[in-house]
Design an enzyme around this catalytic site. Structure first.
Site, PDB file in Angstrom:
ATOM      1  N   SER A  37       0.837  -1.207   0.000  1.00 18.50           N
ATOM      2  CA  SER A  37       0.000   0.000   0.000  1.00 18.50           C
ATOM      3  C   SER A  37       0.867   1.250   0.000  1.00 18.50           C
ATOM      4  CB  SER A  37      -0.859   0.043   1.272  1.00 18.50           C
ATOM      5  OG  SER A  37      -1.945  -0.800   1.136  1.00 18.50           O
ATOM      6  N   HIS A  68      -3.098   1.214  -4.646  1.00 20.83           N
ATOM      7  CA  HIS A  68      -2.679   0.054  -5.448  1.00 20.83           C
ATOM      8  C   HIS A  68      -3.108   0.288  -6.898  1.00 20.83           C
ATOM      9  CE1 HIS A  68      -1.483  -2.818  -2.196  1.00 20.83           C
ATOM     10  NE2 HIS A  68      -2.201  -1.954  -1.493  1.00 20.83           N
ATOM     11  N   HIS A  90      -5.794  -8.529  -2.068  1.00 24.50           N
ATOM     12  CA  HIS A  90      -5.938  -8.868  -0.648  1.00 24.50           C
ATOM     13  C   HIS A  90      -7.146  -9.778  -0.461  1.00 24.50           C
ATOM     14  CE1 HIS A  90      -3.986  -4.863  -0.826  1.00 24.50           C
ATOM     15  NE2 HIS A  90      -3.303  -5.281   0.225  1.00 24.50           N
ATOM     16  N   TYR A  92      -9.218  -9.579   1.905  1.00 23.39           N
ATOM     17  CA  TYR A  92     -10.394  -8.803   2.345  1.00 23.39           C
ATOM     18  C   TYR A  92     -11.158  -8.163   1.186  1.00 23.39           C
ATOM     19  CZ  TYR A  92      -7.433  -4.630   1.876  1.00 23.39           C
ATOM     20  OH  TYR A  92      -6.604  -3.647   1.384  1.00 23.39           O
ATOM     21  N   GLU A  93     -10.534  -8.133  -0.003  1.00 21.09           N
ATOM     22  CA  GLU A  93     -11.256  -7.602  -1.173  1.00 21.09           C
ATOM     23  C   GLU A  93     -12.306  -8.595  -1.665  1.00 21.09           C
ATOM     24  OE1 GLU A  93      -8.526  -5.327  -4.066  1.00 21.09           O
ATOM     25  OE2 GLU A  93      -7.108  -6.385  -2.788  1.00 21.09           O
ATOM     26  N   ALA A 120       2.661  -2.359   4.056  1.00 22.26           N
ATOM     27  CA  ALA A 120       2.466  -1.374   5.118  1.00 22.26           C
ATOM     28  C   ALA A 120       1.904  -2.139   6.312  1.00 22.26           C
ATOM     29  CB  ALA A 120       1.463  -0.330   4.645  1.00 22.26           C
ATOM     30  N   MET A 223      -2.276  -7.094   6.457  1.00 18.60           N
ATOM     31  CA  MET A 223      -3.380  -7.854   5.840  1.00 18.60           C
ATOM     32  C   MET A 223      -2.943  -8.505   4.536  1.00 18.60           C
ATOM     33  SD  MET A 223      -6.359  -5.003   6.329  1.00 18.60           S
ATOM     34  CE  MET A 223      -6.403  -3.943   7.784  1.00 18.60           C
ATOM     35  N   SER A 224      -1.657  -8.799   4.401  1.00 22.37           N
ATOM     36  CA  SER A 224      -1.186  -9.329   3.104  1.00 22.37           C
ATOM     37  C   SER A 224       0.061 -10.184   3.279  1.00 22.37           C
ATOM     38  CB  SER A 224      -0.876  -8.152   2.170  1.00 22.37           C
ATOM     39  OG  SER A 224       0.259  -7.447   2.630  1.00 22.37           O
ATOM     40  N   ASN A 247       2.055   2.926  11.258  1.00 23.25           N
ATOM     41  CA  ASN A 247       1.298   3.398  12.433  1.00 23.25           C
ATOM     42  C   ASN A 247       1.670   2.483  13.588  1.00 23.25           C
ATOM     43  OD1 ASN A 247      -0.303   1.462  10.641  1.00 23.25           O
ATOM     44  ND2 ASN A 247      -1.427   1.288  12.573  1.00 23.25           N
ATOM     45  N   HIS A 261      -6.452   4.254   7.118  1.00 23.37           N
ATOM     46  CA  HIS A 261      -5.698   4.038   5.876  1.00 23.37           C
ATOM     47  C   HIS A 261      -5.026   5.332   5.392  1.00 23.37           C
ATOM     48  CE1 HIS A 261      -4.515   1.700   2.432  1.00 23.37           C
ATOM     49  NE2 HIS A 261      -5.180   2.451   1.585  1.00 23.37           N
TER      50      HIS A 261
END
Ligand SMILES: O=P(O)(O)O[C@@H]1C[C@H](O)[C@@H](CO)O1
Ligand SMILES: Nc1nc2[nH]cnc2c(=O)[nH]1
Length: 287
Positions: A37, A68, A90, A92-93, A120, A223-224, A247, A261
């Protein structure tokens, strides 16, 4: 769950995609870089570029996340032929793990030998600061532990063995090369090694979840990456991975801070140049 997770591509489909790429470029990269990301600007550093939109490549999924781009960029970095994924897929997509990892087997079929993967991530380790870089030495595959492993389903021996080892997922030589480079570039104060943990997303973690991940030994959470790494190792690619700590995760009920995000993309912007310089140097020294 099992059907969403089955290997839904045939060997011929991976091959069709690979052959399309080989027919549309004479570049033959040995190295692929997956841009996390907000880290896609790395692809702009390539020289003598040839780009393909994911939508034009047979069987490629589409990127749906801000930050992306959705392009494969072929070209030279540090004099070496590379291909950059400017945008990844991802879980989650809504994509099954077979789609999330589809490009990896295509890269294997076009002759790529090494995967450099970036992401990230939220910093769990309390000694990490926003903007630090964590070289991934190991992972905690929480999605996999709960049944979402990209290798679930029928195994195709043309790609790899049924039960691949993951204790050597992250190449030790590449990791020590990266640590040497960090010293040379005076980056040591903001470069660490650590354990990356993947959750399915798209929600960021609760405070209790962050505390749990800290107890489990995770240094950063995202998440990846892990599905891509597993499929890459399965078909014999060497892997180097890093996380940009965008973060700090919240582990304290007394704070008002919230993960978002926009902060992730903002931190990526601030560190993009250093990260590009680091990866460019690493690529120059990869044999
Ligand atoms: O593609 P990566 O893993 O870099 O993206 C991270 C995880 C989520 O997609 C997003 C959350 O802000 O950033
Ligand atoms: N799961 C997760 N993914 C991230 N990607 C960037 N920051 C974070 C985070 O705090 N949590």
């Amino acid at each position: 769950m099992a059907s969403a997770n089955r290997c839904s591509y045939t060997f011929e489909e991976y091959k069709e995609s690979a052959e399309w790429l080989l027919a549309h470029t004479d570049k033959r990269p040995e190295l692929v870089i997956i841009c996390g990301s907000g880290l896609g600007t790395l692809a702009e550093q390539l020289e003598d570029k040839t780009s393909f939109k994911y939508q034009d490549i047979p069987h490629f999924p589409l990127s749906t996340v801000p930050g992306h781009e959705g392009r494969l960029v072929f070209g030279k970095l540090s004099g070496k032929q590379c291909v950059c994924m400017q945008g990844r897929f991802h879980f989650y997509e809504g994509y099954p793990m077979s789609k999330v990892t589809f490009p990896i087997r295509v890269f294997h079929l076009i002759g790529v030998k090494t995967l450099i993967v970036t992401n990230a991530a939220g910093g769990i380790n309390r000694s990490f600061n926003v903007g630090d870089i964590m070289l991934i030495k190991d992972h905690l595959n929480i999605a996999g532990l709960s049944g979402q492993n990209p290798l679930c389903g029928q195994n195709d021996e043309r790609f790899g063995v049924r039960f691949p080892c993951m204790s050597d997922a992250y190449d030790k030589q590449l990791l020590s090369l990266a640590l040497e480079i960090a010293k040379e570039m005076n980056y040591s104060s903001f470069i660490h090694q650590g354990v990356y943990c993947m959750l399915a997303g798209p929600t960021y973690e609760t405070i209790a979840e962050c505390c749990m991940l800290n107890t489990l030994g995770a240094d950063a959470v995202g998440m990846s990456t892990i599905p891509e790494v597993i499929v890459a190792r399965h078909c014999g690619l060497r892997v180097f991975g890093l996380s940009l700590i965008t973060n700090k995760v919240v582990m304290d009920y007394g704070t008002h801070e919230k993960a978002n995000h926009e902060e992730v993309l903002q931190t990526c912007k601030l560190r993009a140049k250093d990260l590009q310089a680091f990866i460019t140097k690493l690529v120059s020294k990869v044999d």
